[in-house]
Write a protein that holds these residues in place. Structure first.
Motif, PDB file in Angstrom:
ATOM      1  N   GLY A 147       0.817  -1.213   0.000  1.00 30.27           N
ATOM      2  CA  GLY A 147       0.000   0.000   0.000  1.00 30.27           C
ATOM      3  C   GLY A 147       0.842   1.251   0.000  1.00 30.27           C
ATOM      4  O   GLY A 147       0.478   2.270  -0.602  1.00 30.27           O
ATOM      5  N   GLY A 148       2.009   1.199   0.656  1.00 32.98           N
ATOM      6  CA  GLY A 148       2.889   2.360   0.718  1.00 32.98           C
ATOM      7  C   GLY A 148       3.780   2.503  -0.491  1.00 32.98           C
ATOM      8  O   GLY A 148       4.118   3.614  -0.902  1.00 32.98           O
ATOM      9  N   GLN A 149       4.179   1.393  -1.088  1.00 27.30           N
ATOM     10  CA  GLN A 149       5.125   1.439  -2.203  1.00 27.30           C
ATOM     11  C   GLN A 149       4.531   2.140  -3.422  1.00 27.30           C
ATOM     12  O   GLN A 149       5.226   2.887  -4.106  1.00 27.30           O
ATOM     13  N   TYR A 150       3.244   1.916  -3.686  1.00 31.67           N
ATOM     14  CA  TYR A 150       2.636   2.464  -4.899  1.00 31.67           C
ATOM     15  C   TYR A 150       2.758   3.985  -4.959  1.00 31.67           C
ATOM     16  O   TYR A 150       3.247   4.547  -5.932  1.00 31.67           O
ATOM     17  N   GLY A 151       2.316   4.659  -3.888  1.00 33.76           N
ATOM     18  CA  GLY A 151       2.338   6.112  -3.894  1.00 33.76           C
ATOM     19  C   GLY A 151       3.743   6.671  -3.913  1.00 33.76           C
ATOM     20  O   GLY A 151       4.035   7.641  -4.635  1.00 33.76           O
ATOM     21  N   ALA A 152       4.646   6.071  -3.138  1.00 28.15           N
ATOM     22  CA  ALA A 152       6.026   6.566  -3.081  1.00 28.15           C
ATOM     23  C   ALA A 152       6.725   6.367  -4.419  1.00 28.15           C
ATOM     24  O   ALA A 152       7.419   7.274  -4.913  1.00 28.15           O
ATOM     25  N   ALA A 153       6.540   5.192  -5.045  1.00 32.79           N
ATOM     26  CA  ALA A 153       7.194   4.909  -6.326  1.00 32.79           C
ATOM     27  C   ALA A 153       6.626   5.778  -7.442  1.00 32.79           C
ATOM     28  O   ALA A 153       7.370   6.321  -8.265  1.00 32.79           O
ATOM     29  N   ALA A 154       5.293   5.921  -7.483  1.00 28.89           N
ATOM     30  CA  ALA A 154       4.664   6.746  -8.516  1.00 28.89           C
ATOM     31  C   ALA A 154       5.140   8.191  -8.411  1.00 28.89           C
ATOM     32  O   ALA A 154       5.468   8.829  -9.423  1.00 28.89           O
ATOM     33  N   THR A 155       5.198   8.691  -7.203  1.00 34.45           N
ATOM     34  CA  THR A 155       5.634  10.067  -6.988  1.00 34.45           C
ATOM     35  C   THR A 155       7.100  10.242  -7.355  1.00 34.45           C
ATOM     36  O   THR A 155       7.481  11.201  -8.033  1.00 34.45           O
ATOM     37  N   TYR A 156       7.929   9.298  -6.920  1.00 33.56           N
ATOM     38  CA  TYR A 156       9.368   9.400  -7.186  1.00 33.56           C
ATOM     39  C   TYR A 156       9.663   9.365  -8.687  1.00 33.56           C
ATOM     40  O   TYR A 156      10.405  10.216  -9.212  1.00 33.56           O
ATOM     41  N   LEU A 157       9.103   8.397  -9.402  1.00 34.80           N
ATOM     42  CA  LEU A 157       9.371   8.280 -10.829  1.00 34.80           C
ATOM     43  C   LEU A 157       8.838   9.484 -11.601  1.00 34.80           C
ATOM     44  O   LEU A 157       9.446   9.912 -12.586  1.00 34.80           O
ATOM     45  N   SER A 158       7.729  10.043 -11.154  1.00 33.11           N
ATOM     46  CA  SER A 158       7.166  11.224 -11.813  1.00 33.11           C
ATOM     47  C   SER A 158       8.056  12.439 -11.610  1.00 33.11           C
ATOM     48  O   SER A 158       8.243  13.252 -12.524  1.00 33.11           O
ATOM     49  N   GLU A 159       8.617  12.566 -10.408  1.00 31.52           N
ATOM     50  CA  GLU A 159       9.426  13.744 -10.088  1.00 31.52           C
ATOM     51  C   GLU A 159      10.851  13.653 -10.634  1.00 31.52           C
ATOM     52  O   GLU A 159      11.459  14.669 -10.950  1.00 31.52           O
ATOM     53  N   ILE A 160      11.401  12.453 -10.734  1.00 26.12           N
ATOM     54  CA  ILE A 160      12.778  12.298 -11.214  1.00 26.12           C
ATOM     55  C   ILE A 160      12.849  12.350 -12.733  1.00 26.12           C
ATOM     56  O   ILE A 160      13.912  12.545 -13.317  1.00 26.12           O
ATOM     57  N   ALA A 161      11.706  12.198 -13.384  1.00 28.09           N
ATOM     58  CA  ALA A 161      11.676  12.085 -14.842  1.00 28.09           C
ATOM     59  C   ALA A 161      12.096  13.374 -15.528  1.00 28.09           C
ATOM     60  O   ALA A 161      11.905  14.479 -15.017  1.00 28.09           O
ATOM     61  N   GLU A 162      12.636  13.194 -16.716  1.00 27.30           N
ATOM     62  CA  GLU A 162      13.004  14.327 -17.560  1.00 27.30           C
ATOM     63  C   GLU A 162      11.729  14.998 -18.075  1.00 27.30           C
ATOM     64  O   GLU A 162      10.832  14.318 -18.586  1.00 27.30           O
ATOM     65  N   PRO A 163      11.601  16.317 -17.934  1.00 25.49           N
ATOM     66  CA  PRO A 163      10.396  17.000 -18.435  1.00 25.49           C
ATOM     67  C   PRO A 163      10.171  16.682 -19.919  1.00 25.49           C
ATOM     68  O   PRO A 163      11.109  16.655 -20.711  1.00 25.49           O
TER      69      PRO A 163
END
Length: 445
Positions: free
Chosen positions: A152-168
């Protein structure tokens, strides 16, 4: 629970390995972003490998923990514990979402993976019912609750991290690897069990071999710590402020929360219908041999994995909203005829094509599943909004999908389930139609 979650403290806050300060988005080059995304995705793969290892080895360890009753009763008991992992997901989504918004995405992801590994290790070393009696299934339940809380915790943290680290401009492509690794974890668990079946006798697997996948999951969780230096923090930890990661602040974004829940409901019910339930559907309804059904699902699941980055990349061109409209509208229109045709499939080839068609439609959602949600929330409640909203919808609509399908079949109204899937997706279509394009108007820029 304390905000200073013990596992996170070990990995993210120790003197030996201090968490890196968040880097400004423009300060990271493409190679650094890619390495960070790979590291974050590796954690997601390990997480889901551990979660699915339980489902795929249950047939072998059921009698070790529930010796009384027939085979079906044993599997029902194991399945009930599996379901408990779904029910606790919203609590994990809330806790780790709050933790990620207050102390950083990196710390939350590491803590989540280590908790999952601890749950796997507990299963691997558990004494059986014959040794400690009723304490054995009780401890199995504890281990599964640990894993469900972690998922339950991994989904939100991973989704947020990958979205923020991504190249615009390439966020859809980067973020799609959340589902690449989710499906990859499922395939890795299947492959591990297949190798066990090849190398060991059925009796040996039932006696002790079923423990090997859980030991492997625990080891992989420990190895994940080696990736932590490649994971650059993407948000300034907010500490224990009143706003960061608080439910009160999240409730200031009711439209975003309802959007996440409605689209997650459609995503969850279709995902579990056309993946985990589909093998049983092919056997029970289409009358397919179990070996052929397993082979069909293995092939089509791998094809499903390959679609994710392609449709994530497409979303960077056509927008997340368009992806979501194609998914929800397509499933609202085609869920009933596709399930009807699959239930009458006579050959492996026809079943493959029909299930692939369903998964292709669904990939318009899964490829942007975490990203569009992250774009709907500001940074101080992003992980909480994504994780909690998804976990609630997944527990209600994903966790009950198989049960609802089997119950309706038993009642002689199997086709009603297909209309239920269609109706949930129709609601999601209306929600997607009314939403603004997250890529252009969202909080993630």
């Amino acid at each position: 629970m304390s905000d200073r979650f013990g596992l996170a403290g070990v990995t993210a806050d120790s003197d030996a390995a201090p968490a890196p300060r968040p880097a400004a988005p423009d300060a990271l080059d493409r190679r650094t972003r890619a390495r960070a995304a790979v590291a974050g995705s590796a954690g997601n793969l390990i997480e889901w490998y551990d979660f699915y290892a339980y489902a795929y080895t249950a047939l072998y360890f059921a009698s070790a923990f529930f010796p009384e009753g027939d085979r079906t009763a044993q599997l029902i008991n194991v399945a009930a514990i599996y379901a408990a992992g779904f029910l606790i997901r919203p609590l994990g989504g809330w806790y780790f979402g709050r933790y990620a918004d207050r102390h950083g995405r990196r710390a939350a992801m590491i803590a989540s993976v280590l908790l999952m590994g601890a749950g796997s290790l507990l299963v691997a070393i558990l004494p059986t019912y014959a040794t400690i009696g009723a304490a054995a299934p009780a401890l199995l339940l504890v281990a599964r609750l640990m894993q469900g809380f972690s998922t339950g915790g991994q989904y939100g943290a991973a989704a947020t991290y990958l979205s923020e680290i991504a190249e615009p401009g390439k966020r859809g492509f980067y973020a799609s690897f959340q589902f690449v690794t989710l499906i990859g974890g499922q395939l890795f668990a299947l492959l591990t069990v297949f190798l066990l079946q090849t190398a060991m006798s059925d009796m040996a697997i039932r006696e002790w071999g079923w423990r090997i996948p859980f030991f492997l999951g625990a080891v992989l969780a420990g190895v994940f710590i080696l990736f932590r230096d490649a994971m650059h923090e993407t948000a300034e930890p907010a500490g224990k402020g009143d706003e960061a990661g608080s439910l009160r602040t999240l409730m200031q974004h009711p439209r975003a929360m309802l959007t996440v829940m409605a689209l997650s409901a459609a995503g969850a019910v279709t995902l579990y219908t056309f993946t985990t339930y589909m093998q049983k559907y092919l056997v029970n309804t289409a009358g397919m041999d179990v070996t052929i059904a397993s082979r069909t699902m293995l092939i089509v699941t791998f094809a499903f994995l390959l679609l994710q980055p392609l449709l994530g990349l497409l979303s960077d061109r056509i927008g997340r909203r368009t992806n979501l409209l194609i998914f929800s509208g397509g499933m609202a229109l085609f869920a009933v005829p596709l399930l009807g045709a699959i239930g009458k499939a006579q050959t492996m080839g026809s079943a493959l094509l029909l299930i692939f068609a369903a998964l292709a439609i669904m990939s318009f959602y899964t490829s942007v599943s975490g990203l569009f949600k992250a774009e709907l929330f500001p940074a101080n409640v992003r992980a909480l909004g994504v994780g909690l909203g998804h976990a609630i919808a997944s527990a209600i609509f994903g966790g009950t999908a198989e049960y609802a399908a089997l119950t309706l079949k038993q009642m002689g109204h199997e086709q009603v389930f297909a209309w239920y899937v269609s109706a949930v997706c129709a609601v999601a279509f209306v929600v997607a139609l009314r939403m603004r394009e997250p890529r252009a108007h969202g909080h993630l820029h």
